[in-house]
Design an enzyme around this catalytic site. Structure first.
Site, PDB file in Angstrom:
ATOM      1  N   ASP A 208      38.077-100.787 -33.134  1.00 30.43           N
ATOM      2  CA  ASP A 208      38.044-101.113 -31.711  1.00 30.43           C
ATOM      3  C   ASP A 208      39.422-101.008 -31.061  1.00 30.43           C
ATOM      4  OD1 ASP A 208      35.504-101.880 -32.485  1.00 30.43           O
ATOM      5  OD2 ASP A 208      35.532-103.777 -31.401  1.00 30.43           O
ATOM      6  N   ASP A 209      39.392-100.843 -29.731  1.00 31.69           N
ATOM      7  CA  ASP A 209      40.522-101.074 -28.821  1.00 31.69           C
ATOM      8  C   ASP A 209      41.483 -99.907 -28.652  1.00 31.69           C
ATOM      9  OD1 ASP A 209      39.437-103.545 -28.531  1.00 31.69           O
ATOM     10  OD2 ASP A 209      41.078-104.669 -29.440  1.00 31.69           O
ATOM     11  N   HIS A 258      34.065 -99.032 -24.962  1.00 29.21           N
ATOM     12  CA  HIS A 258      34.483-100.423 -25.196  1.00 29.21           C
ATOM     13  C   HIS A 258      35.000-101.039 -23.898  1.00 29.21           C
ATOM     14  CE1 HIS A 258      35.187-103.720 -27.857  1.00 29.21           C
ATOM     15  NE2 HIS A 258      36.511-103.646 -27.855  1.00 29.21           N
ATOM     16  N   HIS A 262      38.517-104.309 -21.135  1.00 29.06           N
ATOM     17  CA  HIS A 262      38.286-105.251 -22.235  1.00 29.06           C
ATOM     18  C   HIS A 262      38.053-106.694 -21.764  1.00 29.06           C
ATOM     19  CE1 HIS A 262      38.721-107.068 -26.260  1.00 29.06           C
ATOM     20  NE2 HIS A 262      38.513-105.852 -26.722  1.00 29.06           N
ATOM     21  N   TYR A 299      34.723-108.677 -27.564  1.00 31.18           N
ATOM     22  CA  TYR A 299      34.502-109.996 -28.158  1.00 31.18           C
ATOM     23  C   TYR A 299      33.041-110.210 -28.567  1.00 31.18           C
ATOM     24  CZ  TYR A 299      38.513-110.276 -25.007  1.00 31.18           C
ATOM     25  OH  TYR A 299      39.666-109.989 -24.313  1.00 31.18           O
ATOM     26  N   HIS A 369      40.175-102.947 -36.137  1.00 30.03           N
ATOM     27  CA  HIS A 369      40.834-102.425 -34.946  1.00 30.03           C
ATOM     28  C   HIS A 369      41.848-101.348 -35.310  1.00 30.03           C
ATOM     29  CE1 HIS A 369      39.407-106.483 -33.972  1.00 30.03           C
ATOM     30  NE2 HIS A 369      39.320-106.076 -32.719  1.00 30.03           N
TER      31      HIS A 369
END
Length: 478
Positions: A208-209, A258, A262, A299, A369
């Site tokens: 992720d991210d 995503h 965020h 989250y 991540h």
């Protein structure tokens, strides 16, 4: 029987708040970072050593022993003692992409995909980075109409307030399957949520991210090991690093959304959720030429209102495996950078995940991540080598669902076998209440019998009712 190449015990004297507290009050997205808590490392640890780590946080001191074993690790792995919150790299030493792709390149791994577009983004036409986009633009108006035309009824659910479960008691009371099905507080899922891989021994590998400065190092490692993953990319990061998204896509990884900035999606108004998903979808399509039909809510913050909006926009939600309201397949790698977790704590989380994976009738999806140097180093040096040595079938999420990579994108999806989300039919039928956890199941709170022996004061104790009550009263400023 598991081969124990590495065995290490680490005693810690502090409770990381991120374990006991709600994910979206304890975790932050770049460039915002958790700054509460500090840790100091004792004797250096490495692939063949042992050591002790101590730290302090605002929570009462709790003695914890981390015990884990690895079947394998990389001989060139960064020593655990060097994977710290304060680790920094000179910009001249940042990894670079092994290959950059030119306009017109053919995505040979995705049947029916159009040639790769040129990177010709009009930055000024996009919203500011890392902020929820305004809702009065022509683009958002168009996406709102798309949602209205889908025929999907958006539930009249009031947005949550910031702060997670402690600040939303009414939503928590209604978080179950008969109510709003709020994943964050209770773990409720719907059949359209992807939470596991159906085949035992399979792992839907996700990061992720990103894209982010250390993503090229992860891509290099995955290429060397002939592994593919799913990258849940933030729209703001795609705008900043478009060539990295192209590399992920062209090299056969699945890319998915995503959000743009965020946020915790259940705290947003409907139009803001549409804007977050829409702008991310748009920038990804402009960079790679196809539109993802999967996304991961930041989250894991999703309820029936957010699900309906995403479905109306042709997107399925991908979570990570979960067994209870407080126990998920979260490696906690993100929390190394903030100092809330040590590398050893992350490897124990991985140990717990493996223990529970062995008990599942399905495969699993874990949370990792590619945002930080530390997360890439712990994955490529330790977690992935261990998983490879143990023989897991490691694939992108779409492949672990026994579907081809083409089905991950709207333009190449085979609608006859994989109906679009807006049709009301899910990619895979899963039950409410996903299996899995970040903790060994069936063990007492005082000690746990893992695959490598006893764990003193395990996560059951950390997540005991006393500490949960205490942490529920703590407000962590975002």
């Amino acid at each position: 029987m598991r081969s124990h190449f590495l065995s290490l015990s680490v005693a810690a004297a502090a409770l990381p708040l991120a374990i006991a507290c709600n994910e979206h009050v304890a975790r932050h997205h770049y460039p915002r970072q958790v700054t509460s808590g500090s840790s100091t490392t004792g004797p250096a640890t490495s692939a063949t050593g042992s050591g002790t780590t101590t730290g302090t946080t605002a929570a009462p001191s709790v003695s914890t022993t981390y015990t884990y074993s690895l079947a394998s690790s990389e001989s060139t792995a960064v020593p655990l003692s060097s994977i710290t919150a304060s680790a920094t790299t000179n910009s001249a030493q940042l990894p670079t992409l092994a290959t950059t792709y030119t306009a017109g390149a053919e995505p040979t791994l995705i049947e029916g995909a159009p040639p790769l577009p040129a990177i010709n983004l009009n930055i000024a036409s996009y919203p500011p980075l890392d902020r929820t986009p305004p809702t009065d633009s022509d683009e958002v108006k168009q996406w709102k109409q798309e949602v209205a035309n889908s025929g999907i009824q958006i539930p009249n659910i009031k947005p949550n307030v910031a702060g997670g479960c402690p600040t939303n008691p009414q939503a928590v009371a209604n978080a179950g399957a008969t109510g709003n099905c709020w994943w964050t507080c209770g773990g409720c899922t719907r059949d359209t949520d992807i939470t596991t891989c159906p085949t035992k021994g399979s792992w839907g590998l996700t990061f992720d991210d990103g894209p982010a400065p250390y993503t090229p190092a992860l891509l290099k490692y995955l290429d060397e090991k002939d592994l593919k993953a799913t990258f849940f990319t933030v729209g703001s990061r795609v705008l900043s690093y478009p060539a990295m998204l192209q590399a992920e896509y062209m090299e056969g990884h699945q890319v998915a959304g995503h959000t743009w900035a965020h946020p915790a999606l259940t705290t947003l108004e409907n139009d803001q959720v549409i804007a977050e998903l829409g702008w991310t979808r748009k920038v990804m399509q402009e960079v790679i030429g196809v539109t993802p039909n999967m996304f991961r809510p930041p989250y894991g913050d999703i309820d029936d209102r957010v699900r309906a909006i995403a479905s109306a926009m042709g997107m399925y939600s991908v979570m990570w495996t979960r067994i209870s309201p407080t126990q998920t397949f979260d490696t906690h790698d993100f929390d190394i950078q903030s100092g809330l977790f040590t590398p050893e704590g992350v490897l124990q989380s991985w140990e717990f995940i493996l223990g529970n994976a062995s008990k599942l009738d399905t495969g699993f999806i874990a949370l990792e991540h590619d945002l930080y140097q530390q997360t890439v180093e712990i994955a490529s040096g330790y977690i992935l080598p261990d998983a490879i040595a143990q023989g897991f079938d490691i694939t992108p999420v779409v492949n672990c669902l026994n579907q081809p990579l083409e089905n991950a994108y709207i333009e190449t999806n085979d609608n006859s076998t994989n109906p679009p989300a807006a049709s009301g039919s899910g990619v895979v039928t899963l039950s409410s209440g996903a299996p899995g956890s970040a903790q060994e199941t069936g063990a007492s709170s005082g000690s746990q019998g893992g695959s490598n022996g006893a764990i003193t004061t395990g996560l059951s104790a950390v997540l005991g009712t006393t500490l949960i009550s205490l942490v529920a009263a703590i407000v962590i400023l975002v």
